[in-house]
Design a protein around this motif. Structure first.
Motif, short mmCIF file in Angstrom:
data_model
loop_
_atom_site.label_atom_id
_atom_site.label_comp_id
_atom_site.label_asym_id
_atom_site.label_seq_id
_atom_site.Cartn_x
_atom_site.Cartn_y
_atom_site.Cartn_z
N GLU A 192 55.80 1.14 4.80
CA GLU A 192 56.47 1.62 3.58
C GLU A 192 57.45 0.57 3.07
OE1 GLU A 192 56.25 6.43 4.47
OE2 GLU A 192 57.98 5.28 5.15
N TYR A 193 58.16 -0.07 3.99
CA TYR A 193 59.11 -1.11 3.57
C TYR A 193 58.36 -2.32 3.00
CZ TYR A 193 63.15 -4.16 3.56
OH TYR A 193 64.15 -5.01 3.16
N MET A 194 57.23 -2.66 3.62
CA MET A 194 56.39 -3.75 3.11
C MET A 194 55.98 -3.46 1.67
SD MET A 194 55.36 -6.29 5.28
CE MET A 194 53.70 -6.69 4.83
N ARG A 195 55.53 -2.22 1.45
CA ARG A 195 55.08 -1.84 0.12
C ARG A 195 56.21 -2.01 -0.90
NH1 ARG A 195 52.35 3.67 -2.45
NH2 ARG A 195 52.43 2.84 -4.55
N PHE A 196 57.41 -1.57 -0.51
CA PHE A 196 58.56 -1.73 -1.41
C PHE A 196 58.77 -3.21 -1.74
CE2 PHE A 196 62.98 -2.98 -1.85
CZ PHE A 196 63.33 -2.26 -2.99
N LEU A 197 58.76 -4.06 -0.71
CA LEU A 197 59.02 -5.49 -0.93
C LEU A 197 57.94 -6.12 -1.83
CD1 LEU A 197 60.13 -6.67 2.64
CD2 LEU A 197 61.59 -6.28 0.65
N ILE A 198 56.69 -5.75 -1.59
CA ILE A 198 55.59 -6.31 -2.39
C ILE A 198 55.75 -5.89 -3.85
CG2 ILE A 198 53.08 -6.23 -2.80
CD1 ILE A 198 52.79 -6.03 0.31
N GLN A 199 56.00 -4.58 -4.06
CA GLN A 199 56.13 -4.10 -5.44
C GLN A 199 57.35 -4.71 -6.13
OE1 GLN A 199 54.44 0.30 -4.68
NE2 GLN A 199 54.51 -0.32 -6.79
N ARG A 200 58.42 -4.90 -5.38
CA ARG A 200 59.61 -5.53 -5.97
C ARG A 200 59.32 -6.98 -6.35
NH1 ARG A 200 65.26 -5.93 -2.79
NH2 ARG A 200 64.04 -7.49 -1.67
N ASN A 201 58.61 -7.68 -5.46
CA ASN A 201 58.23 -9.06 -5.74
C ASN A 201 57.39 -9.17 -7.00
OD1 ASN A 201 58.65 -11.54 -4.07
ND2 ASN A 201 58.42 -10.04 -2.44
N VAL A 202 56.40 -8.28 -7.10
CA VAL A 202 55.52 -8.30 -8.29
C VAL A 202 56.34 -8.00 -9.54
CG1 VAL A 202 53.54 -7.18 -9.41
CG2 VAL A 202 53.45 -7.71 -6.95
N ALA A 203 57.22 -7.02 -9.43
CA ALA A 203 58.05 -6.65 -10.59
C ALA A 203 58.91 -7.82 -11.04
CB ALA A 203 58.92 -5.45 -10.24
N MET A 232 63.32 -5.11 11.68
CA MET A 232 62.18 -4.72 10.84
C MET A 232 62.27 -5.39 9.47
SD MET A 232 60.88 -0.95 9.67
CE MET A 232 61.68 -0.78 8.09
N GLY A 233 63.48 -5.43 8.92
CA GLY A 233 63.68 -6.05 7.62
C GLY A 233 63.26 -7.51 7.63
N ALA A 234 63.69 -8.24 8.66
CA ALA A 234 63.40 -9.68 8.74
C ALA A 234 61.89 -9.90 8.90
CB ALA A 234 64.16 -10.29 9.91
N ALA A 235 61.25 -9.10 9.77
CA ALA A 235 59.81 -9.26 10.01
C ALA A 235 59.03 -8.98 8.72
CB ALA A 235 59.36 -8.31 11.12
N ALA A 236 59.41 -7.91 8.02
CA ALA A 236 58.69 -7.53 6.80
C ALA A 236 58.88 -8.59 5.72
CB ALA A 236 59.17 -6.17 6.31
N ARG A 237 60.09 -9.09 5.58
CA ARG A 237 60.35 -10.10 4.54
C ARG A 237 59.57 -11.38 4.80
NH1 ARG A 237 65.37 -7.64 4.55
NH2 ARG A 237 66.17 -9.01 6.18
N THR A 238 59.47 -11.77 6.10
CA THR A 238 58.70 -12.98 6.44
C THR A 238 57.23 -12.78 6.09
OG1 THR A 238 60.21 -13.32 8.27
CG2 THR A 238 58.18 -14.59 8.34
N LEU A 239 56.69 -11.63 6.50
CA LEU A 239 55.27 -11.34 6.26
C LEU A 239 54.97 -11.27 4.75
CD1 LEU A 239 52.77 -10.91 7.94
CD2 LEU A 239 53.26 -8.46 8.00
N VAL A 240 55.86 -10.62 4.01
CA VAL A 240 55.64 -10.50 2.56
C VAL A 240 55.73 -11.88 1.90
CG1 VAL A 240 56.63 -9.58 0.41
CG2 VAL A 240 56.31 -8.09 2.37
N GLY A 241 56.63 -12.71 2.37
CA GLY A 241 56.74 -14.08 1.85
C GLY A 241 55.43 -14.83 2.02
N LEU A 242 54.84 -14.69 3.22
CA LEU A 242 53.56 -15.36 3.50
C LEU A 242 52.45 -14.79 2.61
CD1 LEU A 242 53.65 -15.46 7.42
CD2 LEU A 242 53.46 -17.45 5.90
N MET A 243 52.45 -13.47 2.50
CA MET A 243 51.40 -12.81 1.71
C MET A 243 51.49 -13.22 0.24
SD MET A 243 51.39 -8.99 3.27
CE MET A 243 50.44 -8.26 1.98
N MET A 244 52.70 -13.28 -0.28
CA MET A 244 52.86 -13.63 -1.70
C MET A 244 52.40 -15.06 -1.93
SD MET A 244 53.83 -10.70 -2.71
CE MET A 244 53.99 -10.81 -4.44
N GLY A 245 52.64 -15.93 -0.94
CA GLY A 245 52.18 -17.32 -1.04
C GLY A 245 50.66 -17.37 -1.09
#
Ligand SMILES: Cc1cc2nc3c(=O)[nH]c(=O)nc-3n(C[C@H](O)[C@H](O)[C@H](O)COP(=O)(O)O)c2cc1C
Length: 263
Positions: A192-203, A232-245
């Motif tokens: 759920e936190y990943m989803r929030f980060l991804i959607q925020r990034n896209v926005a 959890m926050g740090a792990a999710a942010r790292t993963l989302v950073g990689l995914m967005m790249g």
């Protein structure tokens, strides 16, 4: 507790209605449960015209003048929402599909965090899973607590089949009732936190094209006030950073596409 049953059958009070009434009876036997029915075939909810204004610019920019905002208010006031649809060609009815399209913006700007959802599909027997799956993401942020698929063929049933259906309906009613008692806003799971980060990034990346999302996500650390564990926050942010790249190719870029035909 307040339950809003959103009924997608073009027949109104058909087989799906009988099933939801059985859920109602069972929930009322467990305690306080106030039911309201919204029959989509009678609702003032016009067909989506595909302008995309609700998603991109905000739901208040929808040019259709009808009860969409009142229906959203009703949903936000409910503790539990039942989405009921017959299976039509192994999918939801057109009424339910239009309802889902009209509330598509809630998957961009999630809001039904307090609401628990029970999905109910009924058909001659085929396509129950597909019908349930289609409704799964109808309401952004809501927790689907149970999916009830019931075969309602036009011929009489065997005693065994009826007993099985009754048991499944009782089980669904009890699970839904218990879930609706819990009105807390839970800490998000990793996904759920990943989803929030991804959607925020896209926005943020697409603020020119999705200004309503940009405004919604600006200044938010999550959809609502909650604790995010630092690990959890740090792990999710790292993963989302990689995914967005990795998804960089999706844009925004420089080329207008589809290209306009040369005159
Ligand atoms: C246009 C249409 C398409 C249908 N497609 C399916 C289907 O794909 N699979 C199935 O098992 N039943 C199908 N049915 C049967 C309905 O799902 C079934 O009659 C259902 O019980 C109707 O529910 P209701 O009385 O709540 O409207 C279809 C019925 C209609 C009218």
């Amino acid at each position: 507790m307040k339950i809003l049953a959103i009924m997608g059958s073009p027949r109104g009070r058909g087989a799906g209605y009988k099933i939801v009434k059985m859920v109602e009876e069972r929930m009322k036997a467990m305690g306080d449960a106030e039911f309201e029915y919204l029959f989509l075939k009678e609702a003032d909810l016009k067909p989506c015209i595909g302008c995309f204004n609700c998603v991109a610019r905000g739901e208040d920019k929808c040019p259709l003048k009808d009860a969409r905002a009142d229906i959203e208010k009703k949903m936000l006031e409910a503790d539990g929402i039942i989405l009921s649809s017959p299976g039509y060609v192994q999918n939801v009815s057109s009424h339910m599909k239009n309802f889902m399209d009209r509330f598509a913006y809630t998957n961009h700007r999630l809001r039904f965090f307090r609401q628990k959802v029970l999905l109910v599909a009924n058909s001659g027997g085929a396509g129950l899973n597909e019908t349930l799956a289609a409704m799964r993401i109808a309401l952004g942020g809501a927790r689907v607590v149970h999916e009830l698929g019931v075969g309602t063929p036009p011929w009489p049933q065997t005693i065994g089949a009826v007993a099985k259906k009754e048991k499944a309906i009782s089980f669904a009613a009890e699970k839904f009732y218990r879930a609706c008692l819990d009105t807390s806003l839970p800490s998000p799971t990793f996904n759920e936190y990943m989803r929030f980060l991804i959607q925020r990034n896209v926005a943020f990346g697409c603020k020119e094209w999705l200004p309503a999302d940009f405004e919604f996500y600006s200044g938010k650390d999550y959809f609502y006030e909650t604790k995010i564990s630092p690990a959890m926050g740090a792990a999710a942010r790292t993963l989302v950073g990689l995914m967005m790249g990795m998804m960089k190719d999706m844009g925004p870029g420089e080329v207008k596409w589809p290209m306009e035909a040369k005159k």
